[in-house]
Design a protein around this motif. Structure first.
Motif, PDB file in Angstrom:
ATOM      1  N   SER A 273      24.896  -6.227 -18.101  1.00 11.34           N
ATOM      2  CA  SER A 273      24.977  -7.454 -17.295  1.00 11.34           C
ATOM      3  C   SER A 273      23.595  -7.920 -16.857  1.00 11.34           C
ATOM      4  CB  SER A 273      25.861  -7.220 -16.062  1.00 11.34           C
ATOM      5  OG  SER A 273      25.326  -6.179 -15.255  1.00 11.34           O
ATOM      6  N   LYS A 274      22.584  -7.045 -16.989  1.00  4.98           N
ATOM      7  CA  LYS A 274      21.208  -7.417 -16.643  1.00  4.98           C
ATOM      8  C   LYS A 274      20.544  -8.261 -17.734  1.00  4.98           C
ATOM      9  CE  LYS A 274      20.265  -3.207 -13.965  1.00  4.98           C
ATOM     10  NZ  LYS A 274      20.905  -1.983 -14.282  1.00  4.98           N
ATOM     11  N   PHE A 275      21.173  -8.313 -18.929  1.00  2.00           N
ATOM     12  CA  PHE A 275      20.519  -8.948 -20.068  1.00  2.00           C
ATOM     13  C   PHE A 275      20.960 -10.403 -20.206  1.00  2.00           C
ATOM     14  CE2 PHE A 275      19.681 -10.007 -24.471  1.00  2.00           C
ATOM     15  CZ  PHE A 275      18.435  -9.432 -24.685  1.00  2.00           C
ATOM     16  N   VAL A 276      19.974 -11.322 -20.099  1.00  2.00           N
ATOM     17  CA  VAL A 276      20.209 -12.764 -20.240  1.00  2.00           C
ATOM     18  C   VAL A 276      19.177 -13.325 -21.207  1.00  2.00           C
ATOM     19  CG1 VAL A 276      20.307 -15.001 -19.074  1.00  2.00           C
ATOM     20  CG2 VAL A 276      21.118 -12.946 -17.896  1.00  2.00           C
ATOM     21  N   LEU A 277      19.658 -13.988 -22.252  1.00  2.00           N
ATOM     22  CA  LEU A 277      18.787 -14.587 -23.270  1.00  2.00           C
ATOM     23  C   LEU A 277      19.112 -16.063 -23.409  1.00  2.00           C
ATOM     24  CD1 LEU A 277      16.815 -14.489 -25.765  1.00  2.00           C
ATOM     25  CD2 LEU A 277      18.837 -13.897 -27.135  1.00  2.00           C
ATOM     26  N   LYS A 278      18.066 -16.885 -23.480  1.00  2.00           N
ATOM     27  CA  LYS A 278      18.284 -18.314 -23.674  1.00  2.00           C
ATOM     28  C   LYS A 278      17.169 -18.917 -24.515  1.00  2.00           C
ATOM     29  CE  LYS A 278      16.214 -19.289 -19.139  1.00  2.00           C
ATOM     30  NZ  LYS A 278      16.460 -19.811 -17.783  1.00  2.00           N
ATOM     31  N   GLU A 279      17.459 -20.084 -25.065  1.00  2.00           N
ATOM     32  CA  GLU A 279      16.425 -20.926 -25.651  1.00  2.00           C
ATOM     33  C   GLU A 279      15.948 -21.843 -24.532  1.00  2.00           C
ATOM     34  OE1 GLU A 279      14.967 -20.369 -28.584  1.00  2.00           O
ATOM     35  OE2 GLU A 279      16.009 -21.614 -30.062  1.00  2.00           O
ATOM     36  N   ASN A 280      14.626 -21.888 -24.322  1.00  2.00           N
ATOM     37  CA  ASN A 280      14.065 -22.662 -23.220  1.00  2.00           C
ATOM     38  C   ASN A 280      12.891 -23.491 -23.738  1.00  2.00           C
ATOM     39  OD1 ASN A 280      13.039 -23.705 -20.885  1.00  2.00           O
ATOM     40  ND2 ASN A 280      12.856 -21.757 -19.803  1.00  2.00           N
ATOM     41  N   PHE A 281      13.105 -24.793 -23.847  1.00  2.00           N
ATOM     42  CA  PHE A 281      12.085 -25.696 -24.388  1.00  2.00           C
ATOM     43  C   PHE A 281      11.274 -26.394 -23.301  1.00  2.00           C
ATOM     44  CE2 PHE A 281      15.199 -25.353 -27.796  1.00  2.00           C
ATOM     45  CZ  PHE A 281      14.404 -25.253 -28.932  1.00  2.00           C
ATOM     46  N   THR A 282      11.475 -26.011 -22.047  1.00  2.00           N
ATOM     47  CA  THR A 282      10.844 -26.745 -20.947  1.00  2.00           C
ATOM     48  C   THR A 282       9.331 -26.581 -20.917  1.00  2.00           C
ATOM     49  OG1 THR A 282      11.245 -24.897 -19.428  1.00  2.00           O
ATOM     50  CG2 THR A 282      12.917 -26.625 -19.506  1.00  2.00           C
ATOM     51  N   SER A 283       8.807 -25.546 -21.568  1.00  2.00           N
ATOM     52  CA  SER A 283       7.356 -25.339 -21.569  1.00  2.00           C
ATOM     53  C   SER A 283       6.615 -26.381 -22.396  1.00  2.00           C
ATOM     54  CB  SER A 283       7.027 -23.940 -22.102  1.00  2.00           C
ATOM     55  OG  SER A 283       7.403 -23.834 -23.467  1.00  2.00           O
ATOM     56  N   GLY A 284       7.322 -27.041 -23.315  1.00  2.00           N
ATOM     57  CA  GLY A 284       6.684 -28.054 -24.157  1.00  2.00           C
ATOM     58  C   GLY A 284       5.822 -27.493 -25.271  1.00  2.00           C
ATOM     59  N   LEU A 285       5.951 -26.204 -25.571  1.00  2.00           N
ATOM     60  CA  LEU A 285       5.137 -25.596 -26.621  1.00  2.00           C
ATOM     61  C   LEU A 285       5.726 -25.788 -28.010  1.00  2.00           C
ATOM     62  CD1 LEU A 285       4.217 -22.230 -24.853  1.00  2.00           C
ATOM     63  CD2 LEU A 285       2.745 -24.228 -25.197  1.00  2.00           C
ATOM     64  N   VAL A 286       7.007 -26.144 -28.061  1.00  2.00           N
ATOM     65  CA  VAL A 286       7.721 -26.298 -29.332  1.00  2.00           C
ATOM     66  C   VAL A 286       8.545 -27.583 -29.263  1.00  2.00           C
ATOM     67  CG1 VAL A 286       9.418 -25.257 -30.888  1.00  2.00           C
ATOM     68  CG2 VAL A 286       7.879 -23.798 -29.591  1.00  2.00           C
TER      69      VAL A 286
END
Length: 451
Positions: A273-286
């Motif tokens: 339950s500690k493991f959370v994975l996401k795609e996060n484009f908010t950094s603007g690097l991609v």
């Protein structure tokens, strides 16, 4: 910088003109996509704290895909920024594709561009000037055997299609991929990357590497195969995470029964339950847009509290298996992944590990049994044996063979650090790669080392 801005403006203008020309030349029954990959980069290679190779690269290529009557074909050609040359090359490529298209088989799952997305992102950084790269990098390592490569500059991605979609993405970025080496041949591996050069942060990284060199100089400890409590530094976690792009998080792989996360997708298993994975484009690097100009969500949770809640689904897979697409690329691989933090503070890592392995890096990873998510690989660079919360000695390289269901599972995943590191993509095959992974370190019980 002024010259660069002017040059980028010309490139963008010529790219837009190229799309307009193709729109004017295409037949009513034809569809097309145009993808631009371009960069203006400085590459400097170092060996033994000396410059071995340096230069500036201006490169660009277009991938033109033509579609008609449920058939498609593509070609690649250089994009120079010289309009008189580029439009002639593009028009000749269009004619060549027309001639071969009718010879190709029908593709029942071909997806045509249908959206109306338009975007423009330009991220300006603060990179080292070309005249400052050498001194800024070498001054803190002048007394070390320092080997590595600096790559920095602007990377551009562009997209346009016959439906009127248009995207432009440009970002300033740099990465320094390096090793600090001692006489025995052992090394401390490091990366330093971003969009703004931070001299003090770079010096801190090098100073941390120097401390590890002292520890690495001790007599190495050879460990028998077995199961050991292990702390994985963020660079090692990033290597494990990258395996999910090899037939795991892809919906096509799940549907075809080839996914390492099939048991997770069927809810037969779950992770901690500690493991959370996401795609996060908010950094603007991609860029968020994919091969069809579709725009992915700014954030998409993939694994939430150990449960698979989304896979990566492109439009082709969606069409074949009647699933909703979520803007994934053609290979349904991770583009901007992030693993959430936990509660383990940096100062508490060795104390919490107590006795076991401190693993800085991994390499040679591969699936040993994809159906059970078993990965094999080796420790590399500065990895240490820890006793009673203190580093005792470096270790000889070990091969591991372990399942993600165990090391990320509720019984074995002790905790994740309360900080993350950005581990950049440093590949330069054909062109500089974009982005990287944002990951914490992790502490794992009972990790299996085969020899």
């Amino acid at each position: 910088m002024k010259m660069q801005i002017e040059e980028l403006s010309i490139l963008e203008s010529n790219f837009n003109q190229l799309i307009e020309m193709l729109l004017a030349k295409k037949a009513d029954s034809e569809h097309f996509t145009v993808r631009l990959n371009s960069e203006r980069s400085q590459f400097t290679r170092f060996n033994n704290a000396k410059v071995r190779q340096t230069g500036l690269v201006a490169d660009g290529s277009i991938k033109l895909t033509l579609m008609e009557n449920q058939r498609s074909s593509f070609c690649k050609f250089p994009f120079t920024g010289d309009w008189d040359l580029d439009w002639q090359t593009a028009y000749k490529s269009l004619q060549d594709l027309r001639e071969e298209l009718h010879l190709l088989p029908v593709d029942p799952y071909l997806v045509l561009p249908t959206g109306n997305n338009v975007s423009r992102e330009v991220h300006t950084g603060k990179l080292l000037g070309s005249e400052n790269v050498v001194n800024s990098i070498l001054e803190p390592v002048k007394d070390l055997d320092f080997t590595g490569m600096y790559a920095g500059g602007v990377i551009i991605r562009g997209y346009g299609d016959s439906n009127g979609q248009k995207h432009w993405f440009a970002t300033d970025s740099f990465n320094l991929d390096y090793s600090l080496i001692i006489e025995s041949g052992k090394a401390v591996k490091g990366t330093f990357a971003g969009s703004k050069w931070d001299e003090s942060a770079y010096v801190d990284k090098i100073n941390d590497g120097k401390k590890q060199l002292v520890l690495l100089s001790r007599e190495p400890k050879e460990l028998p195969r077995g199961n050991y409590k292990t702390y994985f530094a963020p660079a090692a976690v990033s290597e494990l995470l990258a395996m999910l792009s090899w037939g795991a998080i892809s919906e096509a792989a799940i549907q075809q029964g080839n996914s390492a996360l099939s048991a997770l997708s069927r809810q037969e298993k779950q992770l901690s339950s500690k493991f959370v994975l996401k795609e996060n484009f908010t950094s603007g690097l991609v860029p968020r847009f994919n091969d069809l100009g579709e725009v992915a969500p700014e954030e998409l949770t993939l694994i939430e509290n150990g449960v698979l809640v989304n896979s990566l689904i492109n439009s082709r897979t969606a069409k074949e298996y009647n699933k909703p697409a979520n803007g994934a690329n053609s290979s349904e691989t991770l583009r901007s992944p992030e693993i959430n933090t936990g509660n383990l503070a940096f100062a508490d890592i060795l104390r919490s590990l107590d006795t076991g392995l401190y693993v800085s890096n991994l390499h040679y990873l591969n699936w040993s049994d994809r159906q059970t998510a078993r990965i094999t690989g080796m420790t590399r660079y500065a990895c240490f044996w820890v006793e009673n919360g203190e580093i005792v000695a470096p270790i000889e390289n070990l091969r591991f063979d372990e399942s993600l269901y165990r090391c990320w599972g509720s019984e074995n995943l002790v905790d994740l650090t309360n900080f993350q590191e950005f581990i950049p993509e440093v590949g330069t095959y054909e062109s500089r790669q974009l982005g990287g992974t944002l990951v914490p370190g992790m502490l794992v019980e009972d990790f299996t080392y085969s020899y």
